[in-house]
Design a protein around this motif. Structure first.
Motif: not given
Length: 373
Positions: A351-358, A364-368
């Motif tokens: 989630r933290t990496i996805a927030a950085e990418i956003a 970001p790719l969606v977490e399943e």
């Protein structure tokens, strides 16, 4: 027990396997006391040294002249001198001088934010303009005279997340560490896992057991009878970006266990700073902070030696595990309820990496969701 595959983790993994805008342990002060230190952190090759005012500094380990590693040079008056042709750069990466040459127009080497605190040098691999010292977790044991600390360092050839899995599920102690801290009651005690926005906590309590060899030694050090029946606890706390603090200890049975008074227990925090190097290797800064016999330096040495042996057993297992995963990349690992702490920790990282990418304007790719844990 529920069971599911970890395909959600592997198939939906974000671009980077680690957060970048966070503080990681880079080294200990003694490692840069006399010469520069080259170290890869989060995929970035860095050089660490002391600047003119004594503060730690970190640059990309690349000389702008001919690309030589700056870590192969030396320090002079708070600046780095390249060991290839003598180019001098300051703590911000700017070329300062070079024998017989004009280098004022050279591009500056990339620099990284650093701080020195709690007995370690920390680095922020992401944007140095966003580096915030207040985001470094407060570590009471590193500042209080009521605690003693001893530790060490291992380079481990495995994905840093495998180490987090290992530390957030201590069931393996019964098997990997049978001669030191393992005992069958670990398998038998129920495991509880909870998570919030800041940490993942996995806990296990064992009442009325005999202390294994390592904890018999700790009881002796605390001035308590080593053959006593004890209540034992393990509380594993994961926090971003990749730190695990494990509250461990034994107390004389019937004295309150985890809540027992200091004079009736031997309690400690196993300190685990896990710094990614590459996707299949990491730097592991380990130690133990304790609240008993804090002035007994011989005991600190004995505990460090014992703990170092225990972690070397983990090292061997994890490196072989990584080799297997690379050998059979198509295999999907299985999950049990004992894996909940590691799975939730990985989800927090993702989630933290996805927030950085956003925040960088990318999608970001969606977490399943991962079920069965």
């Amino acid at each position: 027990m529920g069971m599911a595959t970890d395909s959600a983790i592997k198939d939906a993994a974000p671009k980077s396997p680690w957060p970048k805008n966070a503080w990681y342990v880079a080294c200990t002060p003694d490692e840069i006391a006399e010469k520069p230190l080259g170290r890869t952190i989060c995929g970035e090759r860095m050089v660490f040294f002391r600047s003119g005012d004594g503060a730690p500094a970190a640059l990309e380990d690349f000389c702008p002249h001919r690309g030589a590693p700056l870590s192969l040079g030396f320090q002079r008056e708070g600046r780095l001198v390249c060991g290839y042709h003598g180019l001098v750069v300051d703590c911000r990466g700017k070329a300062a001088e070079m024998p017989g040459q004009k280098v004022g127009g050279f591009p500056a080497s990339r620099h990284f934010a650093t701080i020195e605190r709690y007995g370690f040098i920390w680095v922020w691999p992401g944007d140095p303009e966003t580096a915030d010292p207040s985001k470094l977790h407060h570590l009471e044991w590193a500042e209080s005279p009521e605690w003693a600390y001893g530790g060490g360092y291992y380079h481990i050839a495995c994905d840093y997340r495998l180490m987090i899995d290992n530390l957030m599920d201590l069931t393996h102690e019964t098997y990997v560490h049978a001669a030191s801290i393992g005992q069958k009651e670990i398998d038998e005690a129920p495991v509880r896992t909870r998570a919030d926005d800041h940490e993942v906590v996995t806990s296990r309590y064992m009442d009325g057991v005999k202390a294994p060899p390592f904890w018999q030694m700790a009881l002796r050090g605390a001035g308590l009878p080593e053959d006593s029946t004890v209540d034992r606890w393990q509380v594993c706390r994961f926090s971003l970006p990749s730190h695990v603090m494990i509250e461990v200890g034994v107390a004389l049975a019937g004295q309150g266990g985890y809540e027992a008074p200091d004079e009736a227990k031997a309690s400690s925090i196993v300190v685990d700073f896990i710094t990614p190097e590459t996707e299949t290797s990491h730097h592991y800064f380990w130690g133990m902070a304790r609240r008993f016999a804090v002035d007994d330096h011989a005991l600190t040495h004995t505990i460090r030696e014992g703990q170092g042996k225990i972690f070397s057993e983990d090292l061997d297992m994890l490196e072989r595990q990584q080799a297997n995963l690379l050998r059979w990349p198509e295999r999907r690992l299985l999950k049990l309820n004992i894996d909940a702490g590691g799975v939730r920790s990985r989800m927090m990282i993702e989630r933290t990496i996805a927030a950085e990418i956003a925040a960088e304007g990318e999608s970001p790719l969606v977490e399943e969701p991962i079920s069965g844990v």
